[in-house]
Scaffold this motif. Structure first.
Motif, PDB file in Angstrom:
ATOM      1  N   CYS A  67       0.852  -1.185   0.000  1.00 44.83           N
ATOM      2  CA  CYS A  67       0.000   0.000   0.000  1.00 44.83           C
ATOM      3  C   CYS A  67       0.889   1.237   0.000  1.00 44.83           C
ATOM      4  N   LEU A  68       0.709   2.106  -0.983  1.00 41.37           N
ATOM      5  CA  LEU A  68       1.591   3.261  -1.148  1.00 41.37           C
ATOM      6  C   LEU A  68       0.791   4.554  -1.113  1.00 41.37           C
ATOM      7  N   GLN A  69       1.402   5.572  -0.510  1.00 42.05           N
ATOM      8  CA  GLN A  69       0.789   6.900  -0.464  1.00 42.05           C
ATOM      9  C   GLN A  69       1.745   7.918  -1.092  1.00 42.05           C
ATOM     10  N   GLU A  70       1.182   9.046  -1.525  1.00 39.99           N
ATOM     11  CA  GLU A  70       1.935  10.125  -2.186  1.00 39.99           C
ATOM     12  C   GLU A  70       2.711   9.588  -3.380  1.00 39.99           C
ATOM     13  N   VAL A  71       1.991   8.916  -4.251  1.00 42.59           N
ATOM     14  CA  VAL A  71       2.555   8.327  -5.468  1.00 42.59           C
ATOM     15  C   VAL A  71       2.236   9.242  -6.643  1.00 42.59           C
ATOM     16  N   ARG A  72       3.250   9.604  -7.405  1.00 42.05           N
ATOM     17  CA  ARG A  72       3.034  10.489  -8.542  1.00 42.05           C
ATOM     18  C   ARG A  72       2.632   9.690  -9.783  1.00 42.05           C
ATOM     19  N   GLY A 135      -8.187  11.041  -0.039  1.00 38.13           N
ATOM     20  CA  GLY A 135      -8.777   9.891  -0.689  1.00 38.13           C
ATOM     21  C   GLY A 135      -8.672   8.563   0.036  1.00 38.13           C
ATOM     22  N   LEU A 136      -9.349   7.604  -0.540  1.00 40.88           N
ATOM     23  CA  LEU A 136      -9.399   6.233  -0.054  1.00 40.88           C
ATOM     24  C   LEU A 136      -9.433   5.341  -1.285  1.00 40.88           C
ATOM     25  N   LEU A 137      -8.511   4.407  -1.380  1.00 44.08           N
ATOM     26  CA  LEU A 137      -8.465   3.474  -2.501  1.00 44.08           C
ATOM     27  C   LEU A 137      -8.897   2.105  -2.012  1.00 44.08           C
ATOM     28  N   HIS A 138      -9.979   1.603  -2.567  1.00 46.14           N
ATOM     29  CA  HIS A 138     -10.529   0.303  -2.189  1.00 46.14           C
ATOM     30  C   HIS A 138     -10.327  -0.661  -3.360  1.00 46.14           C
ATOM     31  N   VAL A 139      -9.588  -1.744  -3.092  1.00 43.15           N
ATOM     32  CA  VAL A 139      -9.295  -2.730  -4.135  1.00 43.15           C
ATOM     33  C   VAL A 139      -9.719  -4.107  -3.638  1.00 43.15           C
ATOM     34  N   GLN A 140     -10.486  -4.808  -4.449  1.00 45.76           N
ATOM     35  CA  GLN A 140     -10.851  -6.187  -4.115  1.00 45.76           C
ATOM     36  C   GLN A 140      -9.960  -7.133  -4.912  1.00 45.76           C
ATOM     37  N   VAL A 153      -5.304   4.137   2.741  1.00 46.91           N
ATOM     38  CA  VAL A 153      -5.741   5.442   3.226  1.00 46.91           C
ATOM     39  C   VAL A 153      -4.538   6.351   3.464  1.00 46.91           C
ATOM     40  N   HIS A 154      -4.818   7.647   3.425  1.00 40.32           N
ATOM     41  CA  HIS A 154      -3.835   8.664   3.806  1.00 40.32           C
ATOM     42  C   HIS A 154      -4.603   9.744   4.563  1.00 40.32           C
ATOM     43  N   LEU A 155      -4.523   9.689   5.885  1.00 41.92           N
ATOM     44  CA  LEU A 155      -5.323  10.582   6.712  1.00 41.92           C
ATOM     45  C   LEU A 155      -4.689  11.962   6.809  1.00 41.92           C
ATOM     46  N   GLY A 156      -5.490  12.943   7.210  1.00 41.48           N
ATOM     47  CA  GLY A 156      -5.057  14.336   7.252  1.00 41.48           C
ATOM     48  C   GLY A 156      -4.139  14.649   8.423  1.00 41.48           C
ATOM     49  N   LEU A 157      -3.576  15.854   8.393  1.00 42.16           N
ATOM     50  CA  LEU A 157      -2.650  16.297   9.436  1.00 42.16           C
ATOM     51  C   LEU A 157      -3.367  16.870  10.649  1.00 42.16           C
ATOM     52  N   ILE A 158      -4.614  17.307  10.478  1.00 41.43           N
ATOM     53  CA  ILE A 158      -5.372  17.914  11.576  1.00 41.43           C
ATOM     54  C   ILE A 158      -6.124  16.829  12.341  1.00 41.43           C
ATOM     55  N   PRO A 159      -5.984  16.785  13.670  1.00 38.58           N
ATOM     56  CA  PRO A 159      -6.608  15.695  14.450  1.00 38.58           C
ATOM     57  C   PRO A 159      -8.095  15.521  14.191  1.00 38.58           C
ATOM     58  N   GLY A 160      -8.860  16.616  14.181  1.00 40.12           N
ATOM     59  CA  GLY A 160     -10.287  16.508  13.946  1.00 40.12           C
ATOM     60  C   GLY A 160     -10.606  15.925  12.580  1.00 40.12           C
ATOM     61  N   SER A 161      -9.790  16.259  11.592  1.00 44.41           N
ATOM     62  CA  SER A 161      -9.983  15.729  10.246  1.00 44.41           C
ATOM     63  C   SER A 161      -9.749  14.227  10.221  1.00 44.41           C
TER      64      SER A 161
END
Length: 204
Positions: A67-72, A135-140, A153-161
């Motif tokens: 699972c990879l995040q921040e992929v160009r 975003g959220l990437l769902h793969v079956q 998943v790649h969650l935000g930097l702000i706790p509430g977010s």
């Protein structure tokens, strides 16, 4: 003392855990997750292209799912700056031989776009992308003939977010993933405190 009410997702996860426990214990699914930071390390003129080293590292992991995040997908400015910028999108470039790469864009910028990706050695049955910029990437996938849902998943930097994103993730799983099928959630949670740990621990 903190008391946690069992949510629909907690009950769903317990059912999924029962399904996984019923599988052959010799079956081991290797899952890895990594934020590759767009394949570049550092800032300014001294920044270094790391995508080739990342490709070697991914291959050595020998994971079933990566699972990879921040992929160009592309970046015109970086491509002009680095002489050895890969011709392929980063997800395809990082996929070892025999793996399938699934990529979906989270953000479009002036010079290109980036998002989440899944590299899998098991066949892809379907995939979808949901929610806001990160975003959220769902793969079956089919693992030895059995369905498995992988969510990157790649969650935000702000706790509430982050809390809101986890709540939406719960709703998404309840709505989109059958209760008797196992699910793996992996990614960059951007969380170094106890809040999300308590929430996620309650989900199983």
């Amino acid at each position: 003392a903190l008391r946690m009410r069992e949510s629909p997702l907690m009950r769903s996860v317990r059912r999924r855990c029962d399904t996984i426990s019923a599988m052959d214990h010799t079956d081991i699914l290797r899952v890895a997750t990594y934020n590759i930071h767009k394949g570049v390390q550092g800032l300014g003129p001294a920044r270094r292209l790391e995508i080739h080293n990342l490709g070697l590292a991914v291959e050595q992991l020998d994971a079933d799912l990566v699972c990879l995040q921040e992929v160009r997908k592309l970046h015109r400015r970086e491509q002009a700056f680095f002489h050895h910028w890969p011709e392929l999108p980063q997800a395809d470039f990082l996929a070892p031989e025999g793996y399938e790469a699934v990529y979906r864009t989270n953000a479009v910028t002036k010079h290109g776009e980036h998002g989440n990706a899944l590299l899998t050695r098991w066949p892809v049955v379907g995939h979808q992308h949901r929610f806001e910029q990160r975003g959220l990437l769902h793969v079956q996938v089919q693992v030895q003939g059995r369905p498995l849902h992988a969510i990157v998943v790649h969650l935000g930097l702000i706790p509430g977010s982050r809390v809101r994103q986890v709540e939406r993730l719960q709703q998404f799983i309840e709505r989109e993933v059958p209760g008797n099928e196992p699910v793996v959630v992996a990614g960059d949670f951007n969380d170094w405190g106890p809040q999300l740990k308590r929430i996620l621990a309650g989900y199983g």
